[in-house]
Write an enzyme that holds these catalytic residues in place. Structure first.
Site, PDB file in Angstrom:
ATOM      1  N   LYS A 138     100.579  40.774  -2.012  1.00 51.80           N
ATOM      2  CA  LYS A 138     100.009  39.139  -1.886  1.00 51.80           C
ATOM      3  C   LYS A 138     101.008  38.300  -1.347  1.00 51.80           C
ATOM      4  CE  LYS A 138      97.179  39.991  -6.011  1.00 51.80           C
ATOM      5  NZ  LYS A 138      96.543  39.617  -7.168  1.00 51.80           N
ATOM      6  N   HIS A 191      97.839  43.747  -5.523  1.00 50.13           N
ATOM      7  CA  HIS A 191      96.682  44.033  -5.994  1.00 50.13           C
ATOM      8  C   HIS A 191      96.646  45.640  -6.273  1.00 50.13           C
ATOM      9  CE1 HIS A 191      92.255  44.469  -6.345  1.00 50.13           C
ATOM     10  NE2 HIS A 191      92.259  45.630  -5.554  1.00 50.13           N
ATOM     11  N   GLU A 249      87.215  49.090  -1.124  1.00 50.65           N
ATOM     12  CA  GLU A 249      88.077  48.300  -0.957  1.00 50.65           C
ATOM     13  C   GLU A 249      88.942  48.861   0.415  1.00 50.65           C
ATOM     14  OE1 GLU A 249      88.615  46.400  -5.393  1.00 50.65           O
ATOM     15  OE2 GLU A 249      90.371  47.603  -4.589  1.00 50.65           O
ATOM     16  N   TYR A 296      86.934  39.305  -3.227  1.00 45.71           N
ATOM     17  CA  TYR A 296      87.091  38.889  -4.562  1.00 45.71           C
ATOM     18  C   TYR A 296      85.689  38.745  -5.235  1.00 45.71           C
ATOM     19  CZ  TYR A 296      91.956  39.601  -4.913  1.00 45.71           C
ATOM     20  OH  TYR A 296      93.057  40.240  -4.828  1.00 45.71           O
ATOM     21  N   ASN A 354     100.862  37.247  -8.374  1.00 45.57           N
ATOM     22  CA  ASN A 354     101.435  38.597  -9.407  1.00 45.57           C
ATOM     23  C   ASN A 354     101.519  39.621  -8.201  1.00 45.57           C
ATOM     24  OD1 ASN A 354      98.520  39.034  -8.607  1.00 45.57           O
ATOM     25  ND2 ASN A 354      98.026  39.461 -10.890  1.00 45.57           N
TER      26      ASN A 354
HETATM   27  N1  UDP Z   1      93.847  35.954 -11.869  1.00 44.59           N
HETATM   28  C1  UDP Z   1      94.358  34.746 -12.067  1.00 44.59           C
HETATM   29  N2  UDP Z   1      94.021  34.249 -13.287  1.00 44.59           N
HETATM   30  C2  UDP Z   1      93.626  34.769 -14.353  1.00 44.59           C
HETATM   31  C3  UDP Z   1      93.251  36.320 -14.188  1.00 44.59           C
HETATM   32  C4  UDP Z   1      93.361  36.779 -12.901  1.00 44.59           C
HETATM   33  O1  UDP Z   1      94.890  33.847 -11.318  1.00 44.59           O
HETATM   34  O2  UDP Z   1      93.481  34.382 -15.417  1.00 44.59           O
HETATM   35  C5  UDP Z   1      93.935  36.387 -10.580  1.00 44.59           C
HETATM   36  C6  UDP Z   1      95.165  37.498 -10.263  1.00 44.59           C
HETATM   37  O3  UDP Z   1      95.807  37.288  -8.930  1.00 44.59           O
HETATM   38  C7  UDP Z   1      94.649  38.653 -10.470  1.00 44.59           C
HETATM   39  C8  UDP Z   1      93.242  38.590  -9.813  1.00 44.59           C
HETATM   40  O4  UDP Z   1      92.681  37.250 -10.095  1.00 44.59           O
HETATM   41  O5  UDP Z   1      95.440  39.743  -9.807  1.00 44.59           O
HETATM   42  C9  UDP Z   1      92.277  39.535 -10.103  1.00 44.59           C
HETATM   43  O6  UDP Z   1      91.961  39.547 -11.762  1.00 44.59           O
HETATM   44  P1  UDP Z   1      92.001  40.948 -12.364  1.00 44.59           P
HETATM   45  O7  UDP Z   1      91.579  40.481 -13.817  1.00 44.59           O
HETATM   46  O8  UDP Z   1      90.943  41.838 -11.832  1.00 44.59           O
HETATM   47  O9  UDP Z   1      93.577  41.545 -12.646  1.00 44.59           O
HETATM   48  P2  UDP Z   1      94.046  42.682 -11.836  1.00 44.59           P
HETATM   49  O10 UDP Z   1      93.033  43.868 -11.727  1.00 44.59           O
HETATM   50  O11 UDP Z   1      94.685  42.193 -10.369  1.00 44.59           O
HETATM   51  O12 UDP Z   1      95.293  43.016 -12.697  1.00 44.59           O
HETATM   52 MG    MG Z   2      91.445  43.809 -10.640  1.00 44.02          MG
END
Ligand code: UDP
Ligand code: MG
Length: 139
Positions: free
Chosen positions: A11, A117, A128, A51, A114
């Site tokens: 990211k 992905h 994807e 997304y 974070n």
């Molecule tokens: N995200 C965020 N706030 C939250 C949860 C998710 O900004 O409370 C963002 C974060 O960048 C995350 C992405 O949205 O990686 C997708 O969320 P997901 O729950 O799919 O988490 P991941 O699969 O990336 O662990």
């Molecule tokens: Mg996810």
């Protein structure tokens, strides 16, 4: 036996903080083969499409803005049990809750920025990967 694939993005924060080399090293060191690799920047429209599954969640707008704020690295990765093993390698969504030694614990600062992905299922991994790469860009 089928070798599984997953999809990842490094990211904008990971690129900004200079962690591309370290993260790719961690990924290949964990046994993932790079099948496809691309350095690119998402428009807001493309980030929103990628997304779309999160469009009802409260952080969607910020997520789309963030993911289109700077360049990213996209990749398809191959390994037995790729989806599950890669999720373990990256750690929890919130880096504060990620296990020691995981990519997010090492290289991420916040739940939104974070670092990486990782696909959450074989089906999403395929979708994807197809979103980013043509058949001529996989090796
Ligand atoms: N995200 C965020 N706030 C939250 C949860 C998710 O900004 O409370 C963002 C974060 O960048 C995350 C992405 O949205 O990686 C997708 O969320 P997901 O729950 O799919 O988490 P991941 O699969 O990336 O662990
Ligand atoms: Mg996810």
């Amino acid at each position: 036996m089928r070798t599984d694939r997953t999809f990842t993005m490094l990211k904008p924060d990971a690129i900004q903080n200079g962690y591309v080399g370290a993260i790719l090293d961690k990924i290949t060191g964990a046994g993932f083969k790079i099948v496809a690799l691309k350095y690119t920047k998402l428009s807001k429209e493309i980030a929103g499409e990628f997304y779309a599954v999160h469009s009802e969640r409260p952080f969607y707008g910020e997520l789309v803005n963030y993911m289109s704020s700077g360049p990213i690295v996209a990749a398809i990765l191959e390994k037995d049990n790729a989806v599950e093993d890669f999720r373990k390698l990256i750690g929890a969504t919130d880096p504060a809750k990620a296990d020691p030694g995981t990519i997010r614990q090492l290289y991420a600062k916040s739940i939104d920025a974070n670092a990486v992905h990782g696909s959450d299922s074989d089906e999403n991994a395929a979708n994807e990967g197809n979103f980013f790469f043509s058949q001529f860009e996989r090796f």
